[in-house]
Design an enzyme around this catalytic site. Sequence first.
Site, PDB file in Angstrom:
ATOM      1  N   HIS A   1     -10.181  -5.300  -3.436  1.00  0.00           N
ATOM      2  CA  HIS A   1      -8.857  -5.499  -2.832  1.00  0.00           C
ATOM      3  C   HIS A   1      -9.018  -5.871  -1.373  1.00  0.00           C
ATOM      4  O   HIS A   1      -9.848  -5.315  -0.665  1.00  0.00           O
ATOM      5  CB  HIS A   1      -7.981  -4.239  -2.959  1.00  0.00           C
ATOM      6  CG  HIS A   1      -8.642  -2.970  -2.526  1.00  0.00           C
ATOM      7  ND1 HIS A   1      -9.566  -2.307  -3.305  1.00  0.00           N
ATOM      8  CD2 HIS A   1      -8.512  -2.226  -1.387  1.00  0.00           C
ATOM      9  CE1 HIS A   1      -9.981  -1.231  -2.665  1.00  0.00           C
ATOM     10  NE2 HIS A   1      -9.363  -1.157  -1.491  1.00  0.00           N
TER      11      HIS A   1
ATOM     12  N   HIS B   1      -6.980  -5.732   2.143  1.00  0.00           N
ATOM     13  CA  HIS B   1      -5.816  -5.173   2.826  1.00  0.00           C
ATOM     14  C   HIS B   1      -5.282  -6.270   3.739  1.00  0.00           C
ATOM     15  O   HIS B   1      -6.059  -6.966   4.409  1.00  0.00           O
ATOM     16  CB  HIS B   1      -6.214  -3.999   3.734  1.00  0.00           C
ATOM     17  CG  HIS B   1      -6.765  -2.803   3.011  1.00  0.00           C
ATOM     18  ND1 HIS B   1      -6.031  -1.650   2.830  1.00  0.00           N
ATOM     19  CD2 HIS B   1      -7.973  -2.566   2.442  1.00  0.00           C
ATOM     20  CE1 HIS B   1      -6.772  -0.756   2.187  1.00  0.00           C
ATOM     21  NE2 HIS B   1      -7.958  -1.286   1.946  1.00  0.00           N
TER      22      HIS B   1
ATOM     23  N   GLU C   1     -12.458   3.196  -1.409  1.00  0.00           N
ATOM     24  CA  GLU C   1     -12.077   4.343  -2.243  1.00  0.00           C
ATOM     25  C   GLU C   1     -11.754   3.928  -3.661  1.00  0.00           C
ATOM     26  O   GLU C   1     -12.056   4.651  -4.605  1.00  0.00           O
ATOM     27  CB  GLU C   1     -10.870   5.054  -1.615  1.00  0.00           C
ATOM     28  CG  GLU C   1     -11.246   5.847  -0.365  1.00  0.00           C
ATOM     29  CD  GLU C   1     -10.041   6.390   0.379  1.00  0.00           C
ATOM     30  OE1 GLU C   1      -8.910   6.302  -0.145  1.00  0.00           O
ATOM     31  OE2 GLU C   1     -10.237   6.887   1.498  1.00  0.00           O
ATOM     32  N   VAL C   2     -11.111   2.789  -3.805  1.00  0.00           N
ATOM     33  CA  VAL C   2     -10.729   2.331  -5.142  1.00  0.00           C
ATOM     34  C   VAL C   2     -11.717   1.247  -5.586  1.00  0.00           C
ATOM     35  O   VAL C   2     -11.841   0.209  -4.923  1.00  0.00           O
ATOM     36  CB  VAL C   2      -9.281   1.780  -5.144  1.00  0.00           C
ATOM     37  CG1 VAL C   2      -8.909   1.297  -6.543  1.00  0.00           C
ATOM     38  CG2 VAL C   2      -8.296   2.833  -4.669  1.00  0.00           C
TER      39      VAL C   2
ATOM     40  N   ASN D   1     -12.841  -3.311   2.398  1.00  0.00           N
ATOM     41  CA  ASN D   1     -13.844  -2.254   2.395  1.00  0.00           C
ATOM     42  C   ASN D   1     -14.754  -2.444   1.189  1.00  0.00           C
ATOM     43  O   ASN D   1     -14.279  -2.702   0.077  1.00  0.00           O
ATOM     44  CB  ASN D   1     -13.172  -0.882   2.330  1.00  0.00           C
ATOM     45  CG  ASN D   1     -12.355  -0.587   3.572  1.00  0.00           C
ATOM     46  OD1 ASN D   1     -12.745  -0.969   4.673  1.00  0.00           O
ATOM     47  ND2 ASN D   1     -11.216   0.064   3.411  1.00  0.00           N
TER      48      ASN D   1
ATOM     49  N   ASP E   1       0.850  -1.187   0.000  1.00  0.00           N
ATOM     50  CA  ASP E   1       0.000   0.000   0.000  1.00  0.00           C
ATOM     51  C   ASP E   1       0.889   1.241   0.000  1.00  0.00           C
ATOM     52  O   ASP E   1       1.886   1.309   0.713  1.00  0.00           O
ATOM     53  CB  ASP E   1      -0.916  -0.004   1.232  1.00  0.00           C
ATOM     54  CG  ASP E   1      -2.062   0.980   1.109  1.00  0.00           C
ATOM     55  OD1 ASP E   1      -3.205   0.538   0.955  1.00  0.00           O
ATOM     56  OD2 ASP E   1      -1.802   2.204   1.155  1.00  0.00           O
ATOM     57  N   ILE E   2       0.494   2.221  -0.775  1.00  0.00           N
ATOM     58  CA  ILE E   2       1.299   3.442  -0.922  1.00  0.00           C
ATOM     59  C   ILE E   2       1.272   4.297   0.360  1.00  0.00           C
ATOM     60  O   ILE E   2       2.162   5.116   0.580  1.00  0.00           O
ATOM     61  CB  ILE E   2       0.785   4.259  -2.144  1.00  0.00           C
ATOM     62  CG1 ILE E   2       1.860   5.144  -2.723  1.00  0.00           C
ATOM     63  CG2 ILE E   2      -0.484   5.034  -1.811  1.00  0.00           C
ATOM     64  CD1 ILE E   2       1.520   5.695  -4.100  1.00  0.00           C
TER      65      ILE E   2
END
Length: 120
Positions: free
Chosen positions: A106, A108, A101-102, A93, A33-34
């Site tokens: 995905h 995490h 958000e994306v 999420n 993760d960025i």
Amino acid sequence: MKYDKNNIFAKILRGEIPCNKVYENEYVLSFYDINPKKKIHILVIPKGEYIDLDHFNATASEKEIIEFTKSITHITKMLKISSNENGYRVLTNIGKDGGQEVPHLHHHIFGGEAVGKMVV
Ligand code: AMP
């Protein structure tokens, strides 16, 4: 809702944006993760065009679903944070209230340190 081919993870999958890759196979890609929230914070995404977990479970093949789920264990073993070591947390999420958000599914994965009681 229609899959947005211009979301950031779609761009990563097409190689248009770089990522710090952890693992890749025919079905999944995993990268750091960025904006890490824990010592180890990685993302695992399916390679197919799936908006969220519900879209994935409704339309992905059984093989894709199995490979996505199993990749978690494979990757956490690689990173030495599996249940054989100190463990980790998986968080997904979904949608607006879920804080997604994306719009590409995905998971995490948090680990490398105690991650606390719960994410709020
Ligand atoms: P979510 O709120 O569940 O949709 O999480 C999206 C995650 O993607 C956040 O933790 C971001 O820090 C992460 N993220 C956004 N852009 C990138 C990127 N280019 N590379 C890696 N992680 C990213």
